[in-house]
Write a protein that holds these residues in place. Sequence first.
Motif, PDB file in Angstrom:
ATOM      1  N   ILE A   7      -0.860  17.006  -9.582  1.00  0.00           N
ATOM      2  CA  ILE A   7      -0.004  18.082 -10.077  1.00  0.00           C
ATOM      3  C   ILE A   7       1.396  17.545 -10.375  1.00  0.00           C
ATOM      4  O   ILE A   7       1.985  17.838 -11.419  1.00  0.00           O
ATOM      5  CB  ILE A   7       0.039  19.246  -9.066  1.00  0.00           C
ATOM      6  N   ALA A   8       1.924  16.734  -9.463  1.00  0.00           N
ATOM      7  CA  ALA A   8       3.260  16.159  -9.657  1.00  0.00           C
ATOM      8  C   ALA A   8       3.286  15.257 -10.882  1.00  0.00           C
ATOM      9  O   ALA A   8       4.252  15.262 -11.653  1.00  0.00           O
ATOM     10  CB  ALA A   8       3.689  15.393  -8.408  1.00  0.00           C
ATOM     11  N   THR A   9       2.231  14.483 -11.081  1.00  0.00           N
ATOM     12  CA  THR A   9       2.152  13.603 -12.252  1.00  0.00           C
ATOM     13  C   THR A   9       2.122  14.417 -13.534  1.00  0.00           C
ATOM     14  O   THR A   9       2.805  14.083 -14.511  1.00  0.00           O
ATOM     15  CB  THR A   9       0.902  12.701 -12.163  1.00  0.00           C
ATOM     16  N   ASP A  10       1.354  15.495 -13.544  1.00  0.00           N
ATOM     17  CA  ASP A  10       1.301  16.365 -14.726  1.00  0.00           C
ATOM     18  C   ASP A  10       2.674  16.950 -15.045  1.00  0.00           C
ATOM     19  O   ASP A  10       3.103  16.977 -16.204  1.00  0.00           O
ATOM     20  CB  ASP A  10       0.293  17.504 -14.523  1.00  0.00           C
ATOM     21  N   ILE A  11       3.371  17.413 -14.023  1.00  0.00           N
ATOM     22  CA  ILE A  11       4.709  17.984 -14.227  1.00  0.00           C
ATOM     23  C   ILE A  11       5.657  16.925 -14.769  1.00  0.00           C
ATOM     24  O   ILE A  11       6.402  17.167 -15.721  1.00  0.00           O
ATOM     25  CB  ILE A  11       5.244  18.594 -12.914  1.00  0.00           C
ATOM     26  N   ALA A  12       5.625  15.734 -14.190  1.00  0.00           N
ATOM     27  CA  ALA A  12       6.507  14.650 -14.630  1.00  0.00           C
ATOM     28  C   ALA A  12       6.212  14.267 -16.078  1.00  0.00           C
ATOM     29  O   ALA A  12       7.135  14.036 -16.868  1.00  0.00           O
ATOM     30  CB  ALA A  12       6.359  13.443 -13.709  1.00  0.00           C
ATOM     31  N   GLU A  13       4.940  14.214 -16.440  1.00  0.00           N
ATOM     32  CA  GLU A  13       4.577  13.865 -17.813  1.00  0.00           C
ATOM     33  C   GLU A  13       5.050  14.924 -18.804  1.00  0.00           C
ATOM     34  O   GLU A  13       5.535  14.603 -19.885  1.00  0.00           O
ATOM     35  CB  GLU A  13       3.066  13.670 -17.927  1.00  0.00           C
ATOM     36  N   ARG A  14       4.920  16.195 -18.442  1.00  0.00           N
ATOM     37  CA  ARG A  14       5.396  17.260 -19.331  1.00  0.00           C
ATOM     38  C   ARG A  14       6.906  17.201 -19.492  1.00  0.00           C
ATOM     39  O   ARG A  14       7.425  17.366 -20.594  1.00  0.00           O
ATOM     40  CB  ARG A  14       4.983  18.634 -18.786  1.00  0.00           C
ATOM     41  N   LEU A  16       8.834  14.562 -19.175  1.00  0.00           N
ATOM     42  CA  LEU A  16       9.148  13.377 -19.975  1.00  0.00           C
ATOM     43  C   LEU A  16       8.874  13.635 -21.448  1.00  0.00           C
ATOM     44  O   LEU A  16       9.688  13.294 -22.310  1.00  0.00           O
ATOM     45  CB  LEU A  16       8.345  12.172 -19.480  1.00  0.00           C
ATOM     46  N   ALA A  17       7.739  14.255 -21.755  1.00  0.00           N
ATOM     47  CA  ALA A  17       7.412  14.561 -23.149  1.00  0.00           C
ATOM     48  C   ALA A  17       8.451  15.491 -23.760  1.00  0.00           C
ATOM     49  O   ALA A  17       8.874  15.309 -24.906  1.00  0.00           O
ATOM     50  CB  ALA A  17       6.022  15.188 -23.234  1.00  0.00           C
ATOM     51  N   HIS A  18       8.903  16.470 -22.988  1.00  0.00           N
ATOM     52  CA  HIS A  18       9.926  17.401 -23.472  1.00  0.00           C
ATOM     53  C   HIS A  18      11.251  16.667 -23.717  1.00  0.00           C
ATOM     54  O   HIS A  18      11.905  16.868 -24.736  1.00  0.00           O
ATOM     55  CB  HIS A  18      10.128  18.537 -22.469  1.00  0.00           C
ATOM     56  N   ALA A  19      11.636  15.794 -22.787  1.00  0.00           N
ATOM     57  CA  ALA A  19      12.883  15.039 -22.942  1.00  0.00           C
ATOM     58  C   ALA A  19      12.830  14.133 -24.163  1.00  0.00           C
ATOM     59  O   ALA A  19      13.796  14.040 -24.927  1.00  0.00           O
ATOM     60  CB  ALA A  19      13.164  14.218 -21.680  1.00  0.00           C
ATOM     61  N   LEU A  20      11.704  13.471 -24.373  1.00  0.00           N
ATOM     62  CA  LEU A  20      11.571  12.593 -25.537  1.00  0.00           C
ATOM     63  C   LEU A  20      11.581  13.385 -26.834  1.00  0.00           C
ATOM     64  O   LEU A  20      12.179  12.966 -27.824  1.00  0.00           O
ATOM     65  CB  LEU A  20      10.293  11.760 -25.428  1.00  0.00           C
ATOM     66  N   ALA A  21      10.942  14.536 -26.839  1.00  0.00           N
ATOM     67  CA  ALA A  21      10.917  15.363 -28.049  1.00  0.00           C
ATOM     68  C   ALA A  21      12.309  15.857 -28.396  1.00  0.00           C
ATOM     69  O   ALA A  21      12.682  15.913 -29.569  1.00  0.00           O
ATOM     70  CB  ALA A  21       9.968  16.540 -27.860  1.00  0.00           C
ATOM     71  N   SER A  22      13.095  16.189 -27.397  1.00  0.00           N
ATOM     72  CA  SER A  22      14.444  16.683 -27.677  1.00  0.00           C
ATOM     73  C   SER A  22      15.339  15.569 -28.209  1.00  0.00           C
ATOM     74  O   SER A  22      16.286  15.826 -28.939  1.00  0.00           O
ATOM     75  CB  SER A  22      15.065  17.314 -26.429  1.00  0.00           C
ATOM     76  N   GLN A  23      15.052  14.324 -27.877  1.00  0.00           N
ATOM     77  CA  GLN A  23      15.837  13.195 -28.366  1.00  0.00           C
ATOM     78  C   GLN A  23      15.512  12.857 -29.815  1.00  0.00           C
ATOM     79  O   GLN A  23      16.275  12.180 -30.476  1.00  0.00           O
ATOM     80  CB  GLN A  23      15.611  11.964 -27.489  1.00  0.00           C
ATOM     81  N   ARG A  24      14.398  13.322 -30.319  1.00  0.00           N
ATOM     82  CA  ARG A  24      14.000  13.015 -31.687  1.00  0.00           C
ATOM     83  C   ARG A  24      14.662  13.922 -32.711  1.00  0.00           C
ATOM     84  O   ARG A  24      14.582  13.674 -33.896  1.00  0.00           O
ATOM     85  CB  ARG A  24      12.483  13.119 -31.818  1.00  0.00           C
ATOM     86  N   ARG A  25      15.294  14.983 -32.249  1.00  0.00           N
ATOM     87  CA  ARG A  25      15.948  15.896 -33.188  1.00  0.00           C
ATOM     88  C   ARG A  25      17.117  15.186 -33.859  1.00  0.00           C
ATOM     89  O   ARG A  25      17.855  14.448 -33.213  1.00  0.00           O
ATOM     90  CB  ARG A  25      16.483  17.123 -32.454  1.00  0.00           C
ATOM     91  N   PRO A  26      17.311  15.407 -35.134  1.00  0.00           N
ATOM     92  CA  PRO A  26      18.446  14.761 -35.806  1.00  0.00           C
ATOM     93  C   PRO A  26      19.772  15.298 -35.269  1.00  0.00           C
ATOM     94  O   PRO A  26      19.884  16.481 -34.915  1.00  0.00           O
ATOM     95  CB  PRO A  26      18.256  15.136 -37.274  1.00  0.00           C
ATOM     96  N   LEU A  27      20.738  14.422 -35.185  1.00  0.00           N
ATOM     97  CA  LEU A  27      22.060  14.825 -34.722  1.00  0.00           C
ATOM     98  C   LEU A  27      22.745  15.660 -35.799  1.00  0.00           C
ATOM     99  O   LEU A  27      22.561  15.411 -36.998  1.00  0.00           O
ATOM    100  CB  LEU A  27      22.909  13.588 -34.410  1.00  0.00           C
ATOM    101  N   PRO A  28      23.531  16.631 -35.392  1.00  0.00           N
ATOM    102  CA  PRO A  28      24.243  17.422 -36.398  1.00  0.00           C
ATOM    103  C   PRO A  28      25.254  16.557 -37.139  1.00  0.00           C
ATOM    104  O   PRO A  28      25.807  15.610 -36.593  1.00  0.00           O
ATOM    105  CB  PRO A  28      24.946  18.498 -35.566  1.00  0.00           C
ATOM    106  N   VAL A  29      25.482  16.893 -38.383  1.00  0.00           N
ATOM    107  CA  VAL A  29      26.429  16.151 -39.208  1.00  0.00           C
ATOM    108  C   VAL A  29      27.596  17.072 -39.526  1.00  0.00           C
ATOM    109  O   VAL A  29      27.407  18.196 -39.992  1.00  0.00           O
ATOM    110  CB  VAL A  29      25.765  15.662 -40.510  1.00  0.00           C
ATOM    111  N   ALA A  30      28.804  16.607 -39.234  1.00  0.00           N
ATOM    112  CA  ALA A  30      29.994  17.393 -39.555  1.00  0.00           C
ATOM    113  C   ALA A  30      30.152  17.439 -41.069  1.00  0.00           C
ATOM    114  O   ALA A  30      30.044  16.427 -41.751  1.00  0.00           O
ATOM    115  CB  ALA A  30      31.227  16.763 -38.904  1.00  0.00           C
ATOM    116  N   THR A  31      30.392  18.619 -41.604  1.00  0.00           N
ATOM    117  CA  THR A  31      30.495  18.760 -43.059  1.00  0.00           C
ATOM    118  C   THR A  31      31.933  18.667 -43.550  1.00  0.00           C
ATOM    119  O   THR A  31      32.161  18.352 -44.708  1.00  0.00           O
ATOM    120  CB  THR A  31      29.905  20.111 -43.500  1.00  0.00           C
ATOM    121  N   ASP A  32      32.886  18.913 -42.667  1.00  0.00           N
ATOM    122  CA  ASP A  32      34.295  18.881 -43.056  1.00  0.00           C
ATOM    123  C   ASP A  32      34.872  17.497 -42.740  1.00  0.00           C
ATOM    124  O   ASP A  32      34.825  17.058 -41.596  1.00  0.00           O
ATOM    125  CB  ASP A  32      35.069  19.958 -42.297  1.00  0.00           C
TER     126      ASP A  32
END
Length: 71
Positions: A7-14, A16-32
């Motif tokens: 159970i602990a391994t499953d939680i840790a894997e989820r 980690l997957a969530h953390a990695l997915a959030s890092q793949r989002r493109p960074l915002p670009v300032a327009t001004d």
Amino acid sequence: MADNADIATDIAERRLAHALASQRRPLPVATDPDCEECGQEIPKARREAAPWATTCIECQGIRERRCRHVR
């Protein structure tokens, strides 16, 4: 039947997957291209190095010093 380690391994894997997915989002670009603090143009080198930057280096330094004193 899953034991606590499974159970602990499953939680840790989820998590980690969530953390990695959030890092793949493109960074915002300032327009001004102008600093939101002083109004001067943010140097091109800074905009290229940190496209999300909304302040020039000097104003960002002031912000960071202010934050250190607030804590």
